[in-house]
Design a protein around this motif. Structure first.
Motif, PDB file in Angstrom:
ATOM      1  N   MET A  53      34.549  45.174  32.230  1.00  0.00           N
ATOM      2  CA  MET A  53      35.376  43.979  32.364  1.00  0.00           C
ATOM      3  C   MET A  53      34.546  42.756  32.000  1.00  0.00           C
ATOM      4  O   MET A  53      33.323  42.776  32.084  1.00  0.00           O
ATOM      5  N   ARG A  54      35.210  41.721  31.567  1.00  0.00           N
ATOM      6  CA  ARG A  54      34.541  40.468  31.219  1.00  0.00           C
ATOM      7  C   ARG A  54      35.035  39.399  32.175  1.00  0.00           C
ATOM      8  O   ARG A  54      36.228  39.332  32.481  1.00  0.00           O
ATOM      9  N   TRP A  55      34.122  38.581  32.641  1.00  0.00           N
ATOM     10  CA  TRP A  55      34.477  37.556  33.616  1.00  0.00           C
ATOM     11  C   TRP A  55      34.005  36.202  33.124  1.00  0.00           C
ATOM     12  O   TRP A  55      32.874  36.066  32.661  1.00  0.00           O
ATOM     13  N   GLU A  56      34.887  35.216  33.200  1.00  0.00           N
ATOM     14  CA  GLU A  56      34.572  33.856  32.791  1.00  0.00           C
ATOM     15  C   GLU A  56      35.012  32.902  33.887  1.00  0.00           C
ATOM     16  O   GLU A  56      35.978  33.160  34.593  1.00  0.00           O
ATOM     17  N   VAL A  64      38.165  25.115  39.463  1.00  0.00           N
ATOM     18  CA  VAL A  64      37.808  26.074  38.417  1.00  0.00           C
ATOM     19  C   VAL A  64      38.949  27.053  38.171  1.00  0.00           C
ATOM     20  O   VAL A  64      39.798  27.280  39.041  1.00  0.00           O
ATOM     21  N   ILE A  65      38.914  27.638  36.987  1.00  0.00           N
ATOM     22  CA  ILE A  65      39.768  28.768  36.653  1.00  0.00           C
ATOM     23  C   ILE A  65      38.837  29.930  36.339  1.00  0.00           C
ATOM     24  O   ILE A  65      37.894  29.781  35.557  1.00  0.00           O
ATOM     25  N   ASN A  66      39.073  31.059  36.985  1.00  0.00           N
ATOM     26  CA  ASN A  66      38.302  32.278  36.744  1.00  0.00           C
ATOM     27  C   ASN A  66      39.208  33.283  36.052  1.00  0.00           C
ATOM     28  O   ASN A  66      40.354  33.461  36.452  1.00  0.00           O
ATOM     29  N   VAL A  67      38.666  33.927  35.038  1.00  0.00           N
ATOM     30  CA  VAL A  67      39.432  34.912  34.294  1.00  0.00           C
ATOM     31  C   VAL A  67      38.644  36.210  34.245  1.00  0.00           C
ATOM     32  O   VAL A  67      37.484  36.218  33.810  1.00  0.00           O
ATOM     33  N   ALA A  68      39.242  37.278  34.721  1.00  0.00           N
ATOM     34  CA  ALA A  68      38.659  38.621  34.608  1.00  0.00           C
ATOM     35  C   ALA A  68      39.513  39.382  33.606  1.00  0.00           C
ATOM     36  O   ALA A  68      40.706  39.591  33.838  1.00  0.00           O
ATOM     37  N   ILE A  69      38.897  39.740  32.490  1.00  0.00           N
ATOM     38  CA  ILE A  69      39.608  40.484  31.451  1.00  0.00           C
ATOM     39  C   ILE A  69      39.270  41.958  31.644  1.00  0.00           C
ATOM     40  O   ILE A  69      38.095  42.342  31.605  1.00  0.00           O
ATOM     41  N   ASP A 123      48.842  40.684  32.245  1.00  0.00           N
ATOM     42  CA  ASP A 123      48.709  41.878  31.422  1.00  0.00           C
ATOM     43  C   ASP A 123      47.286  42.089  30.924  1.00  0.00           C
ATOM     44  O   ASP A 123      46.896  43.211  30.629  1.00  0.00           O
ATOM     45  N   VAL A 124      46.478  41.032  30.841  1.00  0.00           N
ATOM     46  CA  VAL A 124      45.110  41.172  30.348  1.00  0.00           C
ATOM     47  C   VAL A 124      44.078  41.275  31.463  1.00  0.00           C
ATOM     48  O   VAL A 124      42.914  41.552  31.204  1.00  0.00           O
ATOM     49  N   GLY A 125      44.483  41.022  32.687  1.00  0.00           N
ATOM     50  CA  GLY A 125      43.530  41.093  33.782  1.00  0.00           C
ATOM     51  C   GLY A 125      43.963  40.288  34.983  1.00  0.00           C
ATOM     52  O   GLY A 125      45.097  40.371  35.431  1.00  0.00           O
ATOM     53  N   HIS A 126      43.040  39.479  35.478  1.00  0.00           N
ATOM     54  CA  HIS A 126      43.274  38.733  36.704  1.00  0.00           C
ATOM     55  C   HIS A 126      42.787  37.298  36.513  1.00  0.00           C
ATOM     56  O   HIS A 126      41.709  37.066  35.971  1.00  0.00           O
TER      57      HIS A 126
END
Length: 167
Positions: A53-56, A64-69, A123-126
């Motif tokens: 998984m990729r986390w930004e 902040v906005i966190n995105v886990a792909i 659909d792409v993650g969290h």
């Protein structure tokens, strides 16, 4: 399909900061402790999940906005890890002493300071959004996630170095 829900950390943050956490009063706690942290170990228990998984984390004006792909091949593992994490959180809520890493402790402190957490499954993650209307709390949020991304980078670099050393 997107589904909005309250973040699991919001439910346990008060407990973490209020002292139901075992072994946190002394010594330096690692920022991430994927083996011992009562919450994070649920993510690392799923083979390949953390590696794939990729986390930004991206600062915004009020937090902040966190995105886990999460790749499709690991979505079932992510769901399982999340359910296990929620079960760990429920045990904390019931009073079970739980070791937490620096990230989870810091997240709890953000919640205690009044940060608002929104979670969206996509659909792409969290996607996680952590915000506040209080400029002091916004600064805390952004500092927490800057440190998180710095520590995440160090963890990935150390892992890559260890893999290179094995070759």
């Amino acid at each position: 399909m997107m589904k909005k829900k309250l973040g699991v950390f919001a439910a346990v943050a008060l407990l973490a900061v209020a002292g139901l956490v075992a072994g946190e009063a002394t010594g330096e706690t690692p920022w991430f402790d994927m083996e011992k942290c009562g919450l994070c170990k649920n993510m690392s228990a799923e083979p390949g999940l953390m590696d794939n998984m990729r986390w930004e984390s991206h600062p915004i004006a009020n937090g902040v906005i966190n995105v886990a792909i999460i790749p499709d091949s690991h979505k079932a593992a992510f769901e399982k890890a999340h359910k296990n994490l929620e079960a760990s959180a429920a045990r904390m809520q019931a009073g079970e002493p739980t070791h937490l890493c620096g990230f989870c402790q810091g997240y709890g402190k953000l919640m205690m300071a009044g940060a608002k957490v929104e979670s969206i499954d996509s659909d792409v993650g969290h996607i996680g959004v952590v915000t506040s209307t209080d400029p002091a709390v916004v600064a805390m949020i952004q500092a927490h996630f800057k440190k998180t991304m710095d520590e995440w980078g160090k963890m990935l670099a150390a892992k890559a170095e260890a893999q290179t050393a094995k070759k």
